[in-house]
Design an enzyme around this catalytic site. Structure first.
Site, short mmCIF file in Angstrom:
data_model
loop_
_atom_site.label_atom_id
_atom_site.label_comp_id
_atom_site.label_asym_id
_atom_site.label_seq_id
_atom_site.Cartn_x
_atom_site.Cartn_y
_atom_site.Cartn_z
N ASP A 54 11.44 -28.42 -25.41
CA ASP A 54 12.37 -29.29 -24.68
C ASP A 54 13.58 -28.52 -24.15
O ASP A 54 14.62 -29.12 -23.85
CB ASP A 54 12.82 -30.45 -25.58
CG ASP A 54 13.45 -29.97 -26.86
OD1 ASP A 54 13.45 -28.74 -27.10
OD2 ASP A 54 13.94 -30.82 -27.63
N TYR A 87 9.56 7.18 -5.55
CA TYR A 87 9.19 6.90 -6.95
C TYR A 87 8.06 7.82 -7.37
O TYR A 87 6.98 7.81 -6.76
CB TYR A 87 8.74 5.43 -7.08
CG TYR A 87 9.71 4.47 -6.42
CD1 TYR A 87 10.84 3.99 -7.10
CD2 TYR A 87 9.54 4.08 -5.09
CE1 TYR A 87 11.75 3.15 -6.47
CE2 TYR A 87 10.44 3.24 -4.45
CZ TYR A 87 11.54 2.78 -5.15
OH TYR A 87 12.45 1.95 -4.53
N ARG A 122 16.28 4.57 -5.76
CA ARG A 122 16.44 3.62 -4.64
C ARG A 122 17.94 3.47 -4.40
O ARG A 122 18.72 3.49 -5.37
CB ARG A 122 15.80 2.26 -4.99
CG ARG A 122 15.95 1.21 -3.89
CD ARG A 122 14.99 0.01 -4.02
NE ARG A 122 15.18 -0.80 -5.20
CZ ARG A 122 14.35 -0.82 -6.24
NH1 ARG A 122 13.28 -0.05 -6.25
NH2 ARG A 122 14.59 -1.59 -7.29
N HIS A 159 9.87 -3.50 -9.66
CA HIS A 159 10.52 -4.72 -10.17
C HIS A 159 10.53 -4.75 -11.70
O HIS A 159 10.28 -5.78 -12.31
CB HIS A 159 9.87 -5.98 -9.58
CG HIS A 159 10.28 -6.26 -8.17
ND1 HIS A 159 9.73 -7.24 -7.39
CD2 HIS A 159 11.23 -5.68 -7.39
CE1 HIS A 159 10.31 -7.23 -6.19
NE2 HIS A 159 11.21 -6.31 -6.17
N GLU A 185 20.46 0.89 -2.27
CA GLU A 185 20.41 -0.38 -1.52
C GLU A 185 21.81 -0.89 -1.23
O GLU A 185 22.62 -1.08 -2.14
CB GLU A 185 19.64 -1.44 -2.34
CG GLU A 185 19.62 -2.81 -1.69
CD GLU A 185 18.75 -3.82 -2.43
OE1 GLU A 185 18.58 -3.67 -3.66
OE2 GLU A 185 18.24 -4.75 -1.77
N GLU A 231 17.21 -0.48 1.85
CA GLU A 231 16.92 -0.02 0.49
C GLU A 231 15.68 0.88 0.37
O GLU A 231 14.73 0.56 -0.35
CB GLU A 231 16.75 -1.22 -0.43
CG GLU A 231 15.82 -2.31 0.10
CD GLU A 231 15.64 -3.44 -0.91
OE1 GLU A 231 15.28 -3.15 -2.06
OE2 GLU A 231 15.86 -4.60 -0.52
N HIS A 244 15.31 -6.50 3.74
CA HIS A 244 15.00 -7.92 3.93
C HIS A 244 16.28 -8.64 4.29
O HIS A 244 17.38 -8.12 4.07
CB HIS A 244 14.35 -8.53 2.67
CG HIS A 244 15.13 -8.24 1.41
ND1 HIS A 244 16.17 -9.02 0.99
CD2 HIS A 244 15.02 -7.25 0.49
CE1 HIS A 244 16.66 -8.54 -0.15
NE2 HIS A 244 15.99 -7.44 -0.47
N ASP A 258 22.78 -8.04 -3.39
CA ASP A 258 21.58 -7.32 -3.85
C ASP A 258 21.84 -5.83 -3.65
O ASP A 258 21.73 -5.33 -2.54
CB ASP A 258 20.39 -7.80 -3.00
CG ASP A 258 19.08 -7.16 -3.40
OD1 ASP A 258 19.04 -6.44 -4.41
OD2 ASP A 258 18.08 -7.38 -2.67
N HIS A 296 15.57 -12.79 -1.22
CA HIS A 296 14.68 -12.46 -0.12
C HIS A 296 14.78 -13.66 0.81
O HIS A 296 14.07 -14.65 0.66
CB HIS A 296 13.25 -12.23 -0.63
CG HIS A 296 13.15 -10.99 -1.48
ND1 HIS A 296 12.09 -10.70 -2.28
CD2 HIS A 296 14.01 -9.95 -1.64
CE1 HIS A 296 12.30 -9.55 -2.91
NE2 HIS A 296 13.45 -9.08 -2.53
N ASP A 303 19.27 -2.18 -10.10
CA ASP A 303 19.16 -3.07 -8.94
C ASP A 303 19.65 -4.43 -9.41
O ASP A 303 18.97 -5.11 -10.19
CB ASP A 303 17.70 -3.12 -8.48
CG ASP A 303 17.48 -3.98 -7.24
OD1 ASP A 303 18.35 -4.80 -6.91
OD2 ASP A 303 16.41 -3.84 -6.62
N HIS A 355 7.35 0.26 -0.46
CA HIS A 355 7.87 -1.06 -0.08
C HIS A 355 8.56 -0.98 1.28
O HIS A 355 8.73 0.11 1.82
CB HIS A 355 8.82 -1.61 -1.16
CG HIS A 355 9.97 -0.71 -1.52
ND1 HIS A 355 11.08 -0.58 -0.74
CD2 HIS A 355 10.17 0.12 -2.58
CE1 HIS A 355 11.94 0.26 -1.31
NE2 HIS A 355 11.40 0.72 -2.42
N1 GLY Z 1 16.21 -6.97 -5.91
C1 GLY Z 1 14.98 -6.99 -5.23
C2 GLY Z 1 15.07 -6.31 -3.96
O1 GLY Z 1 15.85 -5.42 -3.80
O2 GLY Z 1 14.41 -6.67 -3.01
MN MN Z 2 17.57 -5.14 -4.91
MN MN Z 3 16.68 -6.07 -1.89
#
Ligand code: GLY
Ligand code: MN
Ligand code: MN
Length: 443
Positions: free
Chosen positions: A42, A390, A410, A240, A412, A386, A354, A268, A361, A257, A350
């Protein structure tokens, strides 16, 4: 007490009108919110209202619906909400109820959610087409409990159309007030990551960095916009990763991240740094490639440029860098290729960015290969940039030089598209090698 909404009534009304201008007066629009999700028995996950609902009227309570119908001369906007109920409110918290919704929210009317079904029966009898954003479980249940069976739901709601694409066109361009919230969100996330850099030490837990970052959010009346990714050593190569339960060993990099939310608007950011404050030669080599690619991609965030241009820019620099280090060994023509599926994809798997907004996203984007090719960049859009590289130790499908194994990087930033060029709204968060080293060593 009068609630404080993130936008003026007239801004909400403008958004509603912009949408309704493209809807036939014979149709209706239904905006549902999100389901409450069970975490255990619950206990629920904390509720987050649907972004379309937040965008059109700022209503944050669960089990609610915004319905917009034209009466022949005007669009009437009605919120269907949980009515006040002392017994429920003792357990779950106070509700605005029908009165509060009608009085303080940018709608013409409010009703109990329990009268929705009867009103939909009337809509149906007029053969109106329904434009809807989604059909969550609570909404289906509200209807099915009045029908003989689940099978009859699709029959009951047969004349429906997806309204999202029309709202997405509006959400893609941020108003000045939205940009203000986004700037606030970016400022908090940047400071949180600076705190994490300053408090870094070899042997600390990934979870400790998460705690530093999330404490900073909470202290600023904010919260994570997604589960932070805190990957030390080889975990930095999992795109991720979110277990955040390993110790970050001496000599490792950590990839963080993380972003937060202000009035629903997400930031982000990703930064990668050496946990001991000094990049090794190999870490620097890879970092410099990613940084160069990221800066080139940001430069491609110009008004009128195709959405894919920034990906092309980062792919070019990533590929050149990999070639120079001898990690890939083919000529650039083959690497880049027609569909961006060159050898670089073994290590940069990737997209470059975005759209960002009420959703991390955010809506309205698109990448090469998607059904929606994506927009050309316009003032008021906010995008992330970003790129990353890797080199997972455990991968056996590609050949990775030993000296680079376990390096994941990365970088970003969040970028506002303006007539004067890209504005990096996360620029207070350092990303130059020297600046990061000074920050960690001089803590
Ligand atoms: N935090 C996920 C991305 O950078 O798209
Ligand atoms: Mn990110
Ligand atoms: Mn991102």
């Amino acid at each position: 007490m009068m609630p404080k909404l993130p936008f003026t009534k007239s801004e909400y009304e403008q958004r509603q009108e912009s949408l309704l201008n493209s809807i036939s007066k014979n149709d209706i629009v239904i905006i549902t919110t999100n389901d409450v999700m069970i975490r255990s028995n619950d206990v629920n996950y904390s509720f987050r209202a649907n972004s379309y609902m937040l965008y059109l009227c700022g209503w944050e309570e669960e089990n609610s619906i915004l319905l917009m119908e034209n009466n022949g001369s005007n669009w009437i906007k009605t919120l269907y909400v949980n009515p006040t109920n002392t017994e429920k409110e003792i357990w779950e918290g106070r509700r605005q109820g029908v009165e509060g919704a009608r009085k303080f929210w940018p709608v013409d009317n409010a009703k109990s959610i329990h009268s929705l079904f009867q009103d939909l029966v009337v809509v149906k009898s007029k053969n109106k087409k329904i434009h809807i954003n989604q059909k969550p479980k609570y909404f289906v249940d509200l209807i099915v409990e009045n029908l003989e069976s689940r099978d009859s739901f699709d029959n009951f709601l047969s004349n429906v159309n997806d309204v999202n694409i029309l709202i997405d066109k509006l959400r893609v361009i941020k108003s000045n007030a939205e940009i203000k919230h986004m700037r606030a969100s970016c400022a908090i996330a940047s400071s949180a990551i600076i705190q994490a850099m300053k408090k870094s030490y070899s042997g600390m837990g990934e979870w400790e960095l998460q705690a530093i970052i999330e404490q900073f959010y909470k202290m600023n009346k904010s919260q994570s916009s997604y589960i932070p990714i805190i990957g030390g050593g080889d975990n930095s190569t999992i795109l991720h990763y979110k277990k955040n339960n390993s110790v970050i060993e001496e000599g490792s990099l950590v990839l963080v991240d993380a972003g937060c939310e202000i009035n629903g608007y997400a930031s982000d950011i990703t930064r990668t740094w050496p946990i001991n404050g000094t990049f090794t030669k190999e870490q620097k080599e890879i970092y410099k490639i990613v940084l160069k690619a990221q800066k080139a991609a940001i430069e491609s965030c110009q008004v009128g440029f195709d959405w894919n241009k920034m990906h092309e820019s980062s792919v070019l620099h990533i590929s050149e860098g990999l070639l120079e280090l001898g990690i890939i060994d083919t000529d650039l023509g083959d690497i880049i290729g027609e569909n961006f599926d060159g050898r670089y994809r073994d290590f940069f798997m990737h997209g470059t960015g975005h759209l960002l907004g009420l959703d991390v996203h955010d809506v309205g984007g698109g990448r090469k290969g998607d059904d929606n090719p994506g927009p050309s960049l316009q003032p008021g859009m906010i995008v992330t940039v970003e790129p990353g590289l890797y080199f997972s130790k455990w991968r056996s499908d590609v050949s990775i030089p030993d000296k680079y194994a376990g390096i994941g990087i990365r970088i970003e930033d969040d970028i506002l598209i303006t007539e004067n060029g890209p504005e990096i709204i996360t620029k207070s968060c350092p990303k130059e090698i020297e600046d990061i080293e000074v920050l960690i060593r001089n803590k």
